[in-house]
Design a protein around this motif. Structure first.
Motif, mmCIF file in Angstrom:
data_model
loop_
_atom_site.group_PDB
_atom_site.id
_atom_site.type_symbol
_atom_site.label_atom_id
_atom_site.label_comp_id
_atom_site.label_asym_id
_atom_site.label_seq_id
_atom_site.Cartn_x
_atom_site.Cartn_y
_atom_site.Cartn_z
ATOM 1 N N GLU A 59 0.881 -1.171 0.000
ATOM 2 C CA GLU A 59 0.000 0.000 0.000
ATOM 3 C C GLU A 59 0.916 1.218 0.000
ATOM 4 O O GLU A 59 1.855 1.293 0.791
ATOM 5 N N ILE A 60 0.635 2.148 -0.916
ATOM 6 C CA ILE A 60 1.483 3.320 -1.069
ATOM 7 C C ILE A 60 0.592 4.550 -1.077
ATOM 8 O O ILE A 60 -0.425 4.578 -1.781
ATOM 9 N N ASP A 61 0.985 5.553 -0.293
ATOM 10 C CA ASP A 61 0.239 6.809 -0.302
ATOM 11 C C ASP A 61 1.187 7.956 0.023
ATOM 12 O O ASP A 61 2.406 7.773 0.074
ATOM 13 N N ALA A 62 0.632 9.126 0.255
ATOM 14 C CA ALA A 62 1.439 10.315 0.504
ATOM 15 C C ALA A 62 2.234 10.221 1.804
ATOM 16 O O ALA A 62 3.201 10.958 1.997
ATOM 17 N N GLU A 83 16.349 6.460 -0.666
ATOM 18 C CA GLU A 83 16.491 6.565 -2.117
ATOM 19 C C GLU A 83 15.446 5.689 -2.782
ATOM 20 O O GLU A 83 14.983 4.705 -2.210
ATOM 21 N N LEU A 84 15.080 6.089 -3.980
ATOM 22 C CA LEU A 84 14.182 5.283 -4.795
ATOM 23 C C LEU A 84 14.776 5.244 -6.198
ATOM 24 O O LEU A 84 14.872 6.269 -6.868
ATOM 25 N N HIS A 85 15.212 4.060 -6.605
ATOM 26 C CA HIS A 85 15.826 3.884 -7.924
ATOM 27 C C HIS A 85 14.794 3.313 -8.887
ATOM 28 O O HIS A 85 14.044 2.404 -8.534
ATOM 29 N N ARG A 86 14.795 3.839 -10.110
ATOM 30 C CA ARG A 86 13.992 3.283 -11.201
ATOM 31 C C ARG A 86 14.908 2.359 -11.993
ATOM 32 O O ARG A 86 15.835 2.816 -12.652
ATOM 33 N N LEU A 87 14.648 1.068 -11.898
ATOM 34 C CA LEU A 87 15.459 0.078 -12.603
ATOM 35 C C LEU A 87 14.708 -0.394 -13.846
ATOM 36 O O LEU A 87 13.673 0.161 -14.191
ATOM 37 N N GLY A 88 15.215 -1.414 -14.503
ATOM 38 C CA GLY A 88 14.599 -1.889 -15.735
ATOM 39 C C GLY A 88 13.196 -2.424 -15.568
ATOM 40 O O GLY A 88 12.322 -2.171 -16.395
ATOM 41 N N ARG A 112 1.973 4.630 -10.756
ATOM 42 C CA ARG A 112 3.415 4.909 -10.879
ATOM 43 C C ARG A 112 3.674 6.405 -10.851
ATOM 44 O O ARG A 112 4.625 6.864 -10.216
ATOM 45 N N GLU A 113 2.845 7.185 -11.542
ATOM 46 C CA GLU A 113 3.019 8.639 -11.563
ATOM 47 C C GLU A 113 2.856 9.224 -10.161
ATOM 48 O O GLU A 113 3.638 10.073 -9.736
ATOM 49 N N ARG A 114 1.840 8.776 -9.426
ATOM 50 C CA ARG A 114 1.647 9.260 -8.043
ATOM 51 C C ARG A 114 2.823 8.851 -7.156
ATOM 52 O O ARG A 114 3.334 9.654 -6.384
ATOM 53 N N PHE A 115 3.239 7.594 -7.285
ATOM 54 C CA PHE A 115 4.356 7.080 -6.490
ATOM 55 C C PHE A 115 5.617 7.910 -6.730
ATOM 56 O O PHE A 115 6.284 8.344 -5.786
ATOM 57 N N GLU A 116 5.938 8.157 -7.991
ATOM 58 C CA GLU A 116 7.123 8.950 -8.310
ATOM 59 C C GLU A 116 6.962 10.398 -7.847
ATOM 60 O O GLU A 116 7.932 11.028 -7.441
ATOM 61 N N TRP A 118 5.288 11.388 -5.123
ATOM 62 C CA TRP A 118 5.541 11.381 -3.669
ATOM 63 C C TRP A 118 7.035 11.213 -3.386
ATOM 64 O O TRP A 118 7.572 11.848 -2.492
ATOM 65 N N ALA A 119 7.690 10.348 -4.176
ATOM 66 C CA ALA A 119 9.135 10.141 -3.989
ATOM 67 C C ALA A 119 9.911 11.420 -4.330
ATOM 68 O O ALA A 119 10.851 11.786 -3.618
ATOM 69 N N ALA A 120 9.517 12.105 -5.394
ATOM 70 C CA ALA A 120 10.176 13.353 -5.773
ATOM 71 C C ALA A 120 9.962 14.411 -4.692
ATOM 72 O O ALA A 120 10.902 15.137 -4.324
ATOM 73 N N ALA A 121 8.758 14.484 -4.149
ATOM 74 C CA ALA A 121 8.476 15.454 -3.075
ATOM 75 C C ALA A 121 9.308 15.144 -1.830
ATOM 76 O O ALA A 121 9.713 16.076 -1.105
ATOM 77 N N ALA A 122 9.603 13.863 -1.597
ATOM 78 C CA ALA A 122 10.431 13.475 -0.459
ATOM 79 C C ALA A 122 11.922 13.634 -0.766
ATOM 80 O O ALA A 122 12.759 13.458 0.109
#
Length: 126
Positions: A59-62, A83-88, A112-116, A118-122
């Motif tokens: 479960e992923i949220d803000a 860190e959050l890495h985007r792999l293959g 995926r767009e929401r997840f990224e 939230w990760a970018a905001a963090a």
């Protein structure tokens, strides 16, 4: 969500050159010998993790991420994500206590767009 050995090895194969570059060792991709060694070392580790953790529900949220598995719930607020890495084929979520793969196939395009976002905001998206 359940992932297999091939998916696990793909995450490791994608991430290992990144980890080596972060320690100052130039590496663009793994050669066949390194991949063979990785397979020999990582396969027993994968089988142990699969037995210990089993299938996962994310479960992923803000506020962060939570993973429910055989080993119990794991709650990771965004402040604990390093860190959050985007792999293959997957994201790799880095925490102080280790890393957690999250395959792309588990998330829809909007997810995926929401997840990224939230990760970018963090400040952890790499």
């Amino acid at each position: 969500m359940s992932y297999g050995l091939r998916e696990y090895l793909a995450v490791l194969t994608d991430y290992l050159p990144i980890a080596l570059r972060e320690t100052g060792r130039p590496c663009e991709r793994l050669g066949w010998g390194a991949r063979l060694m990785l397979m020999l070392v990582a396969t027993p580790q994968f089988l142990y993790k699969k037995w210990r953790i089993g299938d996962c529900h994310f479960e992923i949220d803000a506020l962060g991420l939570s993973r429910h598995s055989r080993s119990g719930p794991l709650v990771v607020p965004w402040s604990d994500v390093r860190e959050l890495h985007r792999l293959g084929s997957a994201y790799l979520v880095g925490k102080d206590s280790g890393k957690m793969p999250l395959p792309y196939r588990c998330l829809g395009l909007g997810d995926r767009e929401r997840f990224e976002g939230w990760a970018a905001a963090a400040g952890v998206l790499r």
